[in-house]
Each structure stands twice: as structure tokens, then as C-alpha cells.
Motif scaffolding. Sequence first.
Motif, PDB file in Angstrom:
ATOM      1  N   ASP A  39       0.853  -1.180   0.000  1.00 51.92           N
ATOM      2  CA  ASP A  39       0.000   0.000   0.000  1.00 51.92           C
ATOM      3  C   ASP A  39       0.896   1.240   0.000  1.00 51.92           C
ATOM      4  OD1 ASP A  39      -1.708   2.086   0.443  1.00 51.92           O
ATOM      5  OD2 ASP A  39      -2.829   1.099   2.053  1.00 51.92           O
ATOM      6  N   SER A  41       0.331   4.164   0.504  1.00 49.25           N
ATOM      7  CA  SER A  41      -0.019   5.180   1.493  1.00 49.25           C
ATOM      8  C   SER A  41       0.509   4.843   2.874  1.00 49.25           C
ATOM      9  CB  SER A  41      -1.537   5.356   1.556  1.00 49.25           C
ATOM     10  OG  SER A  41      -2.137   4.190   2.098  1.00 49.25           O
ATOM     11  N   PRO A  84      -1.174   4.339   8.894  1.00 53.37           N
ATOM     12  CA  PRO A  84      -1.621   5.269   7.867  1.00 53.37           C
ATOM     13  C   PRO A  84      -0.914   6.601   8.041  1.00 53.37           C
ATOM     14  CG  PRO A  84      -3.309   4.981   9.545  1.00 53.37           C
ATOM     15  CD  PRO A  84      -2.274   3.942   9.804  1.00 53.37           C
ATOM     16  N   ILE A  85      -0.600   7.230   6.910  1.00 49.81           N
ATOM     17  CA  ILE A  85       0.186   8.459   6.936  1.00 49.81           C
ATOM     18  C   ILE A  85      -0.480   9.536   7.792  1.00 49.81           C
ATOM     19  CG2 ILE A  85       0.922  10.396   5.490  1.00 49.81           C
ATOM     20  CD1 ILE A  85       2.718   8.020   5.328  1.00 49.81           C
ATOM     21  N   SER A  86      -1.780   9.593   7.761  1.00 46.43           N
ATOM     22  CA  SER A  86      -2.464  10.664   8.489  1.00 46.43           C
ATOM     23  C   SER A  86      -2.157  10.644   9.973  1.00 46.43           C
ATOM     24  CB  SER A  86      -3.979  10.553   8.281  1.00 46.43           C
ATOM     25  OG  SER A  86      -4.440   9.288   8.747  1.00 46.43           O
ATOM     26  N   SER A 443       6.834  11.109  -2.869  1.00 44.33           N
ATOM     27  CA  SER A 443       5.437  10.929  -3.235  1.00 44.33           C
ATOM     28  C   SER A 443       4.600  12.118  -2.777  1.00 44.33           C
ATOM     29  CB  SER A 443       4.906   9.639  -2.603  1.00 44.33           C
ATOM     30  OG  SER A 443       3.511   9.518  -2.787  1.00 44.33           O
ATOM     31  N   THR A 444       3.414  12.221  -3.352  1.00 40.31           N
ATOM     32  CA  THR A 444       2.451  13.192  -2.812  1.00 40.31           C
ATOM     33  C   THR A 444       2.012  12.768  -1.420  1.00 40.31           C
ATOM     34  OG1 THR A 444       0.670  11.995  -3.935  1.00 40.31           O
ATOM     35  CG2 THR A 444       1.621  13.884  -5.082  1.00 40.31           C
ATOM     36  N   GLU A 445       2.092  11.455  -1.140  1.00 40.66           N
ATOM     37  CA  GLU A 445       1.896  10.960   0.213  1.00 40.66           C
ATOM     38  C   GLU A 445       3.187  11.195   0.976  1.00 40.66           C
ATOM     39  OE1 GLU A 445      -0.779   9.831   1.456  1.00 40.66           O
ATOM     40  OE2 GLU A 445      -2.057   9.289  -0.233  1.00 40.66           O
ATOM     41  N   GLU A 446       3.116  11.848   2.101  1.00 38.47           N
ATOM     42  CA  GLU A 446       4.329  12.180   2.840  1.00 38.47           C
ATOM     43  C   GLU A 446       5.029  10.922   3.344  1.00 38.47           C
ATOM     44  OE1 GLU A 446       4.813  15.741   5.137  1.00 38.47           O
ATOM     45  OE2 GLU A 446       2.630  16.024   5.096  1.00 38.47           O
ATOM     46  N   ASP A 450       8.150   7.163  -4.144  1.00 36.03           N
ATOM     47  CA  ASP A 450       7.474   6.460  -5.234  1.00 36.03           C
ATOM     48  C   ASP A 450       8.468   6.069  -6.320  1.00 36.03           C
ATOM     49  OD1 ASP A 450       4.921   6.444  -4.259  1.00 36.03           O
ATOM     50  OD2 ASP A 450       4.330   8.317  -5.244  1.00 36.03           O
TER      51      ASP A 450
END
Length: 806
Positions: A39, A41, A84-86, A443-446, A450
Motif C-alpha cells: 500500500d 499510502s 496510515p500516513i495521516s 510521493s504526494t503521500e508524505e 514512489d
Amino acid sequence: MNSRIRLLLVIVALLQSCSEGGIGGTGGINEPPAPPDADPSLALLLPPESDTAFRDYIIAGLEQWSGLADDSSEVRDNLVQGNPISTVITQIDAVNTSLETADAANLSSAIGSADFTQTNLLVQGVDELDPIKYDGEYLYLAQNDRIQIFKTNSAGQAAVQIGTLKLVDSDVNSQIRGLYLLKNDNDSILSAIRTSANYFWTLDFFAPFNWKGETIIDIMDIRDPEAAFRTAELTIDGSYVNSRRIGNILYLITRFTPGVDGLIPFATSDADRETNRTLLANIEIDDVLPRVKFKDGTSQTLLTSQQCLIPAIEEATAGDQVNYPTLTTITAIDLNNPLDLSAICIAEGIWGMHMSEEAIYLAAIDHSRSVQNDFYTETVIHKFSINNGNPEYVASGRVPGTFWGDPAFLMGEHEGNLTLITTVDNGGFEDRFQHRLTILGESTEEFVLDVLGQIPNATRNAVIGKPNEQIFASRIVGDRAFVVTFAQIDPVYVIDLSDPSDPAILGELEIPGFSSYLQPVSENLLLGVGKDTRTESGFPFFQGMNIRLFDVSDPGNLHLLSDLKIGKRGTDSPVFWDPHSFTFLQGDTERPHRLAIPIRVHGAHLPDDPNLSAATYFSWTENALYLFEINNDDNAPLLSQVGKMVAEDFDTGQRFQPGCCNWNSRSFFNAGDIHYLNKSRLITATWSEPGNSQDIFIPSIFVDAANDVCTTELRNGLIIDLIDRETRDFLNCADARAIDGDFQAELKTSCDMAGEDSKGLFERAGTYDISVDKDGFLPFSTSDVHVQTDRCHVSATYVSIYLEKQ
């Protein structure tokens, strides 16, 4: 998995953490099994929620090695974490902002001038550790426990030793790994990295918590090299892994193995297991963190648990993910203010690194994700920024395979993206190696790296290397990658990286032999140093060396401009395993490019004979520093040999080896002068007259014991080997004598090394004339053979004498 097999695999992984067809394709690609889906993310590293969570992670690893792995464990049950990144952004930001910021006011990496050379670097501006450093006037040489300082002279005059710095205290058993030199208008600082280790080869050794090591950093003021002195000393818990320097900031990578005194590895009895259980229950957080000790004896923890990151553990694979929690630490040390430290750690062992002027990349091997019962290997990359002088965690990512060679040369950064060249080893004999180029970007996900692009891919099926070819050399510079593969013939590949989403092989050149070291000369020129080969009965045999100049201005028309051959089979160079022994000085409009390569030449005294087998190994001829120039004519660039500095020569009838093999060859240019270090001689000559040299003898320095107490035995200072010049066979006894003024002594020769203890120069330094008489051979004599002392004894000088038959 069988527990014993798992144990061995983990030991191998921990020990490792210590140190492609061409355009048009070659048919179908033998794809390795795909790794499990991940995943994107999800972060690979995350901060522990608290000191207790970090402590529990360490305890869970210790349980694996203390005989408690099969017990139920509340600690291990609580390790599984969703990531999860959040939920981790603010936590990782807290790790980064908790670091003390190193002084970034002097991050300029420029030292010296264009007129003299320094350490040969992979990335310009990023200095590398080396036991020999040069500032254009003074040369600093690290040996064992001290640094010798030499002042070099111009016009080919010999250098002069002006001092020695002894760094090891009487109660410390350590040796210098190398030096860093910071010298500019504001700074004159020499720093040394020493290591000490305490390994015991018993069963206990195989428990990581018994791997003890320290890394010592010494800072010295060299504003007056003749009166240099130490200004600071730091001792950091953990074994040395790697380092780099940018300006006044030293970046140190160490590996710390947490442990508990008294813990019994692999406990089997109930009593021992209960002892271990009690010890683990009483662990405090400071017990499992590395410490830093200062010269005044005070110490403190190097960092807190909140400055560490641990691997994310997923419930499905938690049993395979809990292993020994090695802590890899990046410490930034301001050389102007060495008490100003910042550090960050990851609970993972690494086995490679690459550093640019903007970031540090740490590489780890991951064996945990098996596919279809195959043992699948991936490389995990962790990126840390250093833009403000202190390391901050950025992101992590995965690529298939592992590095086939020095990881530093198989990685390169351009515009914030990392290019890697990895190899998937499929086993078997057909198309075994799958070489992959991958470009990773944030990535745009911190906190995730990627895959931006790769070779091969769905639209470009050209691969790097023909079937079964291994990678022999690579260099990634800017938006170009150069790769050499070899099995029977040498393809050189030029790869375009300018579009990270679409890397492409632009050209390749197939020529016999291969290059093992690549040096960019200019935007249009690439130099390769390697060996020729001859194939016989389907097997390629290495021959002499080749030094090749390639025109890469038009990658689609990659071609060879110059190809120089040196020596025959047996010829070798330290450049193949130690790039610091290669010397290069960029040319300008008035001066050609200059380079020097130390070469041990075999067979140069014999004519070519095409009837000899390709497997014929030739005898030694000379050890020399070969000098080359590349002109600046853009229309007709040419590589040419312009001379050599001979350190040891068969034709002189003797081969001096005092202090043999204590360090590798080095050379430095300063205007028209060349300074060449070969074993225990520092040789100086001019570029215009390299054969007219002067030298200084450098005695080897030995530490006799941890407390540096001199031993009482007598040591022989001169040992003779007699060799038949024609057959190269060792000869039996002869009459050999050494004379120094009124002093005369009989010498030991190769036939009586074990007996006749009265023969030899026992504990007597001097400059000797040697004479040898042996029946059936011509008399031999030579002069100026040096025997010198270290702190306690004479340093043995070995002399090989070649006798001619009557």
C-alpha cells in the motif's frame, strides 16, 4: 521457517549491515517473481508512540535471542501498529524538529585550489574518509594509532617529516580508520575517525547484543602543522559504518547494538530463562540508547527515543518482522564546535549509503517478503535531508533486488530524485541476473518514495546487460548513467535520466574486455579503467590493463577514442578496489587533463607470443605510477601516456618492501609536482621529469599492546629473499652482508629464516650497503638500503635480490 535457518539468515543480514540487453532488446525478459503488493499510502518507518513503546520494541528483539522467543509475550503482542500516513505526519515532524540544528553558516565544501589534487571523490563537494589527506603543502598520513605530517617541497624535491600526532591513550585499543581535512580561509581542522571493537569468538558472539564497538572522533587544530594539537575527542557507542563531510559538518553513520549486561544468549534451562526474563523486565530506556562520551570523562545519551524511527509492523507478518533491533544512527558534528551534535536513528541495520550535497540515502536489505516460497530480496531506501546541516527524515521506498557492487556507485541523485541500479539474482544458469534501473522520488503521500520510472518497463523492453552478464562498473552523474556489464564481452551503456518518468537507454558499445572504474572527464568524455580479456575454450581470461577514452557526446553513436594497453595477465591496480588511489586533475584552456594510476605490471619485459595460452600468468615487472594526459582539442581528444614514476623495478635487481601493505598507493598533484606514496616511500618528481625522483622513507608504526608498552624481544631489521632472475625461483643460502660505516653483519636469507638466530640486523637502524655471493651466480651489491625504527623496535625491511647466473 526453521528457527536455526532463521537465526543464520538474520546473522548474515546483520553482518552485512556492518561495510541489463541493449537497444532493440534481446528477446523476452525473464521476470523474477513479483513482490507482494504494498500500500503506497503506508510509511515504512514511524516514530514510537512513547519511551515505553520504543523500550518494548527493543525488548521484543532481545527476547528472540535470549531463549524466550517461544514464550507468550505481552510486549510482542502490543507491537503491531497500523501506520496510515495521516496518523504519523505530526509524529515524524516532531522527530525532525526535536533535533538540534547544527551550525550551517559554513557549509561550503570548497577547499584548496585548482592547482592541486585531493581525495578522489564520487560526488564533488562531498568529502570522503581516507587515511591520507593533502592540502597542497602538507600531507597527513594515518597509521594505526597516530598521524605523521610531511611538508612537501616543489621542483621535485623530497618531502620532509615535520611531526607526529599520537591519538590513542594508554587505556584505549583503537586504530585510525581515516581522516578528514577542512582547510580554507577560515578553517584549518584535521579530524580523525578511530574505531575500537570487542569481539569474542565464542557461541556468545552470535548474539548481536555481544557485538560491542565504539567510534572515536578526534578534532585537531592544524593552523601550524608543525605544532598541531588535539582540541576535542568524542566517543560514540556503536561500530563505524560510513561517513561523509560537507563543509564544516561531519556526518557519521554508526551501528549500535542494544544489550543488557548478564543476558544469557539462547538460554535453554528454566533458571537461565527466568534470569533473562527478570533482566528484560528491568530495562530502562537509557540502557538501550547509544551514549557519547567527552574528553573530560562526562557522557550523555546521544539522542532520545523520540529521535528514533522504528519499522512499521503489520499484523500479518509480525512474526517475521521482529528481529534484533539494530540502531543505525546519523550524527552531524560541527567541526568548529564539536560539542554541537544532532542525531537521528532508525531501528534497522544498513549495508550501503549514498550522499549528495542535499541528502543522505541509507540502503537496507529486506528478506522478509517471500514470494511463492522463494527467498525474495528487496532493497529498502531511507532518505534524510541535510539542507540545514542536520539530518531530517524525508521518506522511504522499496526496489526489487540488491546492489551488485559498491552501493555508493550504484546510486546517484539528480534534482531531488534518486537513481538506483539493482540486480535480481534468479539463480540457475540461464539469464540469471536481471539488472534494473529505478528512479525514486518523493510521493504526494508524505514519507513515501514512489517509483517514478524504471528500466525495463512496459513500453521500453530493452534491458541492461546481455544474459548472465554482471555489472562491473557504473557511474551516475547528473541526468546520465553509465553502466558496464560483462560476461564474454564489454557492453558500455549510456542511459538518459532527464525525464524521471521515462528513463531510456540511448546507446551502447560492445568491445572486448571491460572497465571496472569509470571517471567522467567532461560533458562529452568518459574514461574507463579495466582489463582486456581473451576467450579460450569458451572461458574469458583476464589479461593486461586497458585505459580507454570514450566519446559520449552523441550516445547513439558512442565510440572509443583511445585504448591504451599496459602489461599482461597478472597486471593489476588498486583502483579496482580503492577509487581513492585514482588521481585526476581537470584541465583548462592552457593545460590538458591529467591523471595518474598506480599499476603493478606483469609481463612487460616479455614479447607478445600468440601461441601462449590465454591462461598464462606472467611474472612481476614493476610497481609504478603511470601518468596520462587528455588534450583539450574538442575535434580530436586523445588519451596518451606521458611517463611513469617507478617505485619497484625488476630490472634493478631488487624489490624493496619495507612496511609492505600497510596502506594503498596514493598520489597527489601540485602544480608541476607529483607526490606518490607507495608502501613506505613518499616519492616526489615533476610532471616533466617523472623518472628523476627523490623520496623519503616512512617507517611503519606498530602498537604492541593496548597499553602501548614496548616489548623486550629483539627484532631483525633486514630480511633478504634471493631469486633466480631467469626462472624467478627462490634460491638457497648465500653469503649476504650488510655494511654501515665500520659496522658489518651477516644477514638472514630465504633459506635460513627459521635458524641461525645470530644472523641479522637486530634492533639497529641505519643506511646499509648490501653484498651477496653465491656459487654459480654473479656477485651482487646495492646501496642505500634503509632500516628505521618505530617507537619501540626496528621496522623490518624486506629486500628481494635477483641474481644472474654466471
